[in-house]
Design a protein around this motif. Structure first.
Motif, PDB file in Angstrom:
ATOM      1  N   SER A 136       1.929  38.711 -14.930  1.00 36.17           N
ATOM      2  CA  SER A 136       2.906  37.830 -15.588  1.00 36.17           C
ATOM      3  C   SER A 136       3.999  38.654 -16.268  1.00 36.17           C
ATOM      4  CB  SER A 136       2.230  36.969 -16.658  1.00 36.17           C
ATOM      5  OG  SER A 136       1.258  36.125 -16.098  1.00 36.17           O
ATOM      6  N   ALA A 165       7.968  38.792 -15.425  1.00 40.07           N
ATOM      7  CA  ALA A 165       8.992  38.490 -16.428  1.00 40.07           C
ATOM      8  C   ALA A 165       9.993  39.644 -16.527  1.00 40.07           C
ATOM      9  CB  ALA A 165       8.345  38.229 -17.792  1.00 40.07           C
ATOM     10  N   ARG A 216      12.263  39.471 -13.707  1.00 36.25           N
ATOM     11  CA  ARG A 216      12.852  38.140 -13.585  1.00 36.25           C
ATOM     12  C   ARG A 216      12.440  37.426 -12.298  1.00 36.25           C
ATOM     13  NH1 ARG A 216      13.505  36.895 -18.459  1.00 36.25           N
ATOM     14  NH2 ARG A 216      14.708  35.079 -17.846  1.00 36.25           N
ATOM     15  N   MET A 251      10.780  34.646 -11.880  1.00 34.75           N
ATOM     16  CA  MET A 251      10.224  33.650 -12.794  1.00 34.75           C
ATOM     17  C   MET A 251       9.365  32.594 -12.106  1.00 34.75           C
ATOM     18  SD  MET A 251      11.004  35.057 -15.482  1.00 34.75           S
ATOM     19  CE  MET A 251      10.417  33.917 -16.728  1.00 34.75           C
ATOM     20  N   HIS A 289       6.171  34.137 -12.269  1.00 34.82           N
ATOM     21  CA  HIS A 289       5.739  34.224 -13.667  1.00 34.82           C
ATOM     22  C   HIS A 289       5.081  32.902 -14.083  1.00 34.82           C
ATOM     23  CE1 HIS A 289       5.723  35.497 -17.853  1.00 34.82           C
ATOM     24  NE2 HIS A 289       6.174  34.307 -18.171  1.00 34.82           N
ATOM     25  N   GLY A 316       1.266  32.350 -14.951  1.00 44.44           N
ATOM     26  CA  GLY A 316       0.991  31.858 -16.301  1.00 44.44           C
ATOM     27  C   GLY A 316       0.122  30.602 -16.278  1.00 44.44           C
ATOM     28  N   GLN A 336       0.902  31.801 -26.552  1.00 40.92           N
ATOM     29  CA  GLN A 336       1.694  32.355 -25.453  1.00 40.92           C
ATOM     30  C   GLN A 336       1.850  31.334 -24.323  1.00 40.92           C
ATOM     31  OE1 GLN A 336       2.930  35.443 -25.686  1.00 40.92           O
ATOM     32  NE2 GLN A 336       4.007  35.261 -23.756  1.00 40.92           N
ATOM     33  N   GLY A 375       5.202  28.950 -23.421  1.00 41.29           N
ATOM     34  CA  GLY A 375       5.750  29.160 -22.077  1.00 41.29           C
ATOM     35  C   GLY A 375       6.031  27.837 -21.368  1.00 41.29           C
ATOM     36  N   ASP A 402      15.195  29.794 -20.309  1.00 44.99           N
ATOM     37  CA  ASP A 402      15.977  31.000 -20.569  1.00 44.99           C
ATOM     38  C   ASP A 402      17.379  30.600 -21.039  1.00 44.99           C
ATOM     39  OD1 ASP A 402      17.273  30.203 -18.299  1.00 44.99           O
ATOM     40  OD2 ASP A 402      17.060  32.099 -17.231  1.00 44.99           O
ATOM     41  N   PRO A 405       7.246  24.085 -17.099  1.00 39.91           N
ATOM     42  CA  PRO A 405       7.118  22.762 -16.477  1.00 39.91           C
ATOM     43  C   PRO A 405       7.193  21.583 -17.450  1.00 39.91           C
ATOM     44  CG  PRO A 405       5.004  23.914 -16.493  1.00 39.91           C
ATOM     45  CD  PRO A 405       6.041  24.905 -16.927  1.00 39.91           C
ATOM     46  N   ARG A 421      14.648  26.689 -26.391  1.00 45.26           N
ATOM     47  CA  ARG A 421      15.023  28.086 -26.699  1.00 45.26           C
ATOM     48  C   ARG A 421      14.138  28.638 -27.823  1.00 45.26           C
ATOM     49  NH1 ARG A 421      15.859  31.472 -23.912  1.00 45.26           N
ATOM     50  NH2 ARG A 421      16.846  32.789 -25.483  1.00 45.26           N
ATOM     51  N   ALA A 423      10.991  29.661 -26.347  1.00 48.61           N
ATOM     52  CA  ALA A 423      11.135  30.939 -25.648  1.00 48.61           C
ATOM     53  C   ALA A 423      11.101  32.105 -26.631  1.00 48.61           C
ATOM     54  CB  ALA A 423      12.427  30.964 -24.832  1.00 48.61           C
ATOM     55  N   HIS A 438       7.653  32.591 -27.700  1.00 51.52           N
ATOM     56  CA  HIS A 438       6.989  33.161 -26.520  1.00 51.52           C
ATOM     57  C   HIS A 438       7.159  34.683 -26.492  1.00 51.52           C
ATOM     58  CE1 HIS A 438       5.243  32.439 -22.523  1.00 51.52           C
ATOM     59  NE2 HIS A 438       6.157  33.206 -21.953  1.00 51.52           N
ATOM     60  N   GLU A 439       8.351  35.150 -26.867  1.00 53.90           N
ATOM     61  CA  GLU A 439       8.604  36.601 -26.891  1.00 53.90           C
ATOM     62  C   GLU A 439       7.850  37.280 -28.028  1.00 53.90           C
ATOM     63  OE1 GLU A 439      12.648  38.226 -26.690  1.00 53.90           O
ATOM     64  OE2 GLU A 439      13.165  36.421 -25.525  1.00 53.90           O
ATOM     65  N   PHE A 458       4.206  37.467 -27.448  1.00 53.86           N
ATOM     66  CA  PHE A 458       3.857  38.491 -26.459  1.00 53.86           C
ATOM     67  C   PHE A 458       3.652  39.851 -27.131  1.00 53.86           C
ATOM     68  CE2 PHE A 458       4.852  41.626 -23.075  1.00 53.86           C
ATOM     69  CZ  PHE A 458       3.722  41.383 -22.310  1.00 53.86           C
TER      70      PHE A 458
HETATM   71  C1  HEM Z   1      -0.059  35.135 -19.292  1.00 54.93           C
HETATM   72  C2  HEM Z   1       0.656  34.626 -20.240  1.00 54.93           C
HETATM   73  C3  HEM Z   1       2.124  34.935 -20.346  1.00 54.93           C
HETATM   74  C4  HEM Z   1       2.729  36.104 -20.678  1.00 54.93           C
HETATM   75  C5  HEM Z   1       2.048  37.425 -20.989  1.00 54.93           C
HETATM   76  C6  HEM Z   1       4.160  35.862 -20.696  1.00 54.93           C
HETATM   77  C7  HEM Z   1       5.117  36.795 -21.017  1.00 54.93           C
HETATM   78  C8  HEM Z   1       6.483  36.598 -20.963  1.00 54.93           C
HETATM   79  C9  HEM Z   1       7.477  37.579 -21.238  1.00 54.93           C
HETATM   80  C10 HEM Z   1       7.203  39.013 -21.657  1.00 54.93           C
HETATM   81  C11 HEM Z   1       8.705  36.987 -21.066  1.00 54.93           C
HETATM   82  C12 HEM Z   1      10.057  37.651 -21.215  1.00 54.93           C
HETATM   83  C13 HEM Z   1      10.700  37.301 -22.510  1.00 54.93           C
HETATM   84  C14 HEM Z   1      12.083  37.880 -22.516  1.00 54.93           C
HETATM   85  O1  HEM Z   1      12.200  39.040 -22.918  1.00 54.93           O
HETATM   86  O2  HEM Z   1      13.012  37.177 -22.098  1.00 54.93           O
HETATM   87  C15 HEM Z   1       8.472  35.625 -20.666  1.00 54.93           C
HETATM   88  C16 HEM Z   1       9.473  34.703 -20.390  1.00 54.93           C
HETATM   89  C17 HEM Z   1       9.250  33.431 -19.952  1.00 54.93           C
HETATM   90  N1  HEM Z   1       8.013  32.839 -19.726  1.00 54.93           N
HETATM   91 FE1  HEM Z   1       6.212  33.687 -20.033  1.00 54.93          FE
HETATM   92  N2  HEM Z   1       4.378  34.559 -20.336  1.00 54.93           N
HETATM   93  C18 HEM Z   1       3.154  33.966 -20.108  1.00 54.93           C
HETATM   94  C19 HEM Z   1       2.942  32.655 -19.721  1.00 54.93           C
HETATM   95  C20 HEM Z   1       3.935  31.745 -19.403  1.00 54.93           C
HETATM   96  C21 HEM Z   1       3.696  30.395 -18.980  1.00 54.93           C
HETATM   97  C22 HEM Z   1       2.323  29.726 -18.881  1.00 54.93           C
HETATM   98  C23 HEM Z   1       4.902  29.844 -18.739  1.00 54.93           C
HETATM   99  C24 HEM Z   1       5.207  28.465 -18.250  1.00 54.93           C
HETATM  100  C25 HEM Z   1       4.425  27.826 -17.417  1.00 54.93           C
HETATM  101  C26 HEM Z   1       5.913  30.839 -19.036  1.00 54.93           C
HETATM  102  C27 HEM Z   1       7.270  30.645 -18.937  1.00 54.93           C
HETATM  103  C28 HEM Z   1       8.223  31.565 -19.277  1.00 54.93           C
HETATM  104  C29 HEM Z   1       9.655  31.308 -19.208  1.00 54.93           C
HETATM  105  C30 HEM Z   1      10.310  29.998 -18.757  1.00 54.93           C
HETATM  106  C31 HEM Z   1      10.299  32.481 -19.635  1.00 54.93           C
HETATM  107  C32 HEM Z   1      11.807  32.732 -19.744  1.00 54.93           C
HETATM  108  C33 HEM Z   1      12.232  32.573 -21.175  1.00 54.93           C
HETATM  109  C34 HEM Z   1      13.471  33.383 -21.489  1.00 54.93           C
HETATM  110  O3  HEM Z   1      14.013  34.037 -20.600  1.00 54.93           O
HETATM  111  O4  HEM Z   1      13.850  33.376 -22.654  1.00 54.93           O
HETATM  112  N3  HEM Z   1       5.284  31.991 -19.445  1.00 54.93           N
HETATM  113  N4  HEM Z   1       7.106  35.404 -20.608  1.00 54.93           N
END
Ligand code: HEM
Ligand code: HEM
Length: 216
Positions: free
Chosen positions: A26, A30, A33, A35, A38, A42, A106, A110, A115, A123, A134, A137, A140-141, A144
């Motif tokens: 994942s 990320a 990119r 996604m 990702h 996730g 996390q 997500g 983004d 979803p 946002r 998000a 979420h960062e 992480f």
């Molecule tokens: C295993 C668990 C997960 C980890 C370790 C993780 C980690 C990350 C990381 C490191 C980013 C990059 C943040 C950035 O610097 O822009 C990210 C972005 C993102 N993740 Fe996850 N994620 C996980 C689960 C999920 C899940 C379950 C979803 C949705 C179903 C998701 C959706 C997204 C989305 C939409 C972004 C883009 C947000 C942005 O660009 O600001 N992630 N994730």
């Protein structure tokens, strides 16, 4: 030859190593990119974590939260005069709960994240405003980084037990058994197979339903 003591059932072991691989994947997606993968990865982690939470209630004896999550007194007692456990020690249980709690944050954030240009999205992000998505998000960062910190601590603790205390924790998380435990140590009481089916169907079904935007 003494029979090795059974410690972890197969679901606990498979879920653990699958989560390890998929969190790395994942993260890699990320970073690069990619996604769509990702989100797929996730959601699979989400199914695994939901499964683990259900298994913590109806699973094998060593998987159960009610058995291994203990109060501060038990943790202090373990630190003072702890002996090897067929399962989590009271201290180890703290790190399990912390890891699972941060993973829930996390995964939950997500689902609602988008983004900056609103292209890549979880979803369930259609249910909230762009600003809220946002914020999700951003959390979420941050979560992480928290997760990475906990993982570092977790791996360091495991290595301490393996290298200093000479307890084969990694091997027993792979094989499920520990031949260094004294015979008679309370060993695993496995759960019947129908519970595995029930937990897997519930967890998989939930992830599928979320992926379909709750069918809305
Ligand atoms: C295993 C668990 C997960 C980890 C370790 C993780 C980690 C990350 C990381 C490191 C980013 C990059 C943040 C950035 O610097 O822009 C990210 C972005 C993102 N993740 Fe996850 N994620 C996980 C689960 C999920 C899940 C379950 C979803 C949705 C179903 C998701 C959706 C997204 C989305 C939409 C972004 C883009 C947000 C942005 O660009 O600001 N992630 N994730
Ligand atoms: C993505 C990173 C990781 C996460 C999120 C994670 C999470 C967890 C969780 C939640 C548990 C509790 C198991 C359960 O009761 O179901 C656990 C146990 C364990 N993990 Fe990890 N883990 C990670 C990486 C690793 C790595 C890289 C290793 C190997 C060095 C490792 C070795 C172990 C061992 C040996 C146990 C069992 C400890 C004991 O015997 O009490 N983990 N891990």
């Amino acid at each position: 030859v003494e029979r090795p003591i059974r410690v972890w059932d197969a679901p606990v072991r498979v879920v653990h190593w699958a989560i390890v691989v998929l969190i790395a994947f994942s993260w890699w997606c990320a970073e690069n990119r990619i996604m769509d993968w990702h989100v797929r990865s996730g959601l699979t982690v989400l199914a695994l974590v939901v499964f683990r939470l259900i298994w913590g209630v109806i699973g094998g004896s060593t998987a159960r939260f009610a058995r291994f999550v203990r109060g501060p007194r038990a943790v202090a007692e373990y630190l003072r005069a702890g002996s090897p456990h067929a399962g989590h020690s009271p201290l180890g249980a703290l790190s399990v709960v912390a890891l699972l709690a941060v993973l829930v944050v996390q995964l939950g954030t997500g689902l609602f994240a988008v983004d900056v240009d609103g292209i890549d999205s979880g979803p369930l992000s259609f249910l909230v405003s762009f600003e809220a998505a946002r914020s999700a998000a951003e959390v979420h960062e941050v979560s992480f980084d928290l997760l990475l910190g906990l993982i570092a601590l977790h791996v360091a603790a495991v290595l301490f037990y393996v290298l200093v205390r000479k307890q084969p924790l990694i091997r027993r998380m792979i094989t499920g058994t520990d031949s260094t435990l004294v015979p008679g140590a309370a060993s695993l009481v496995p759960a019947p197979a129908w519970r595995l089916v029930l937990a897997a169907l519930t967890a998989g079904g939930l992830a599928w339903w979320i992926n379909r935007g709750l069918g809305l």
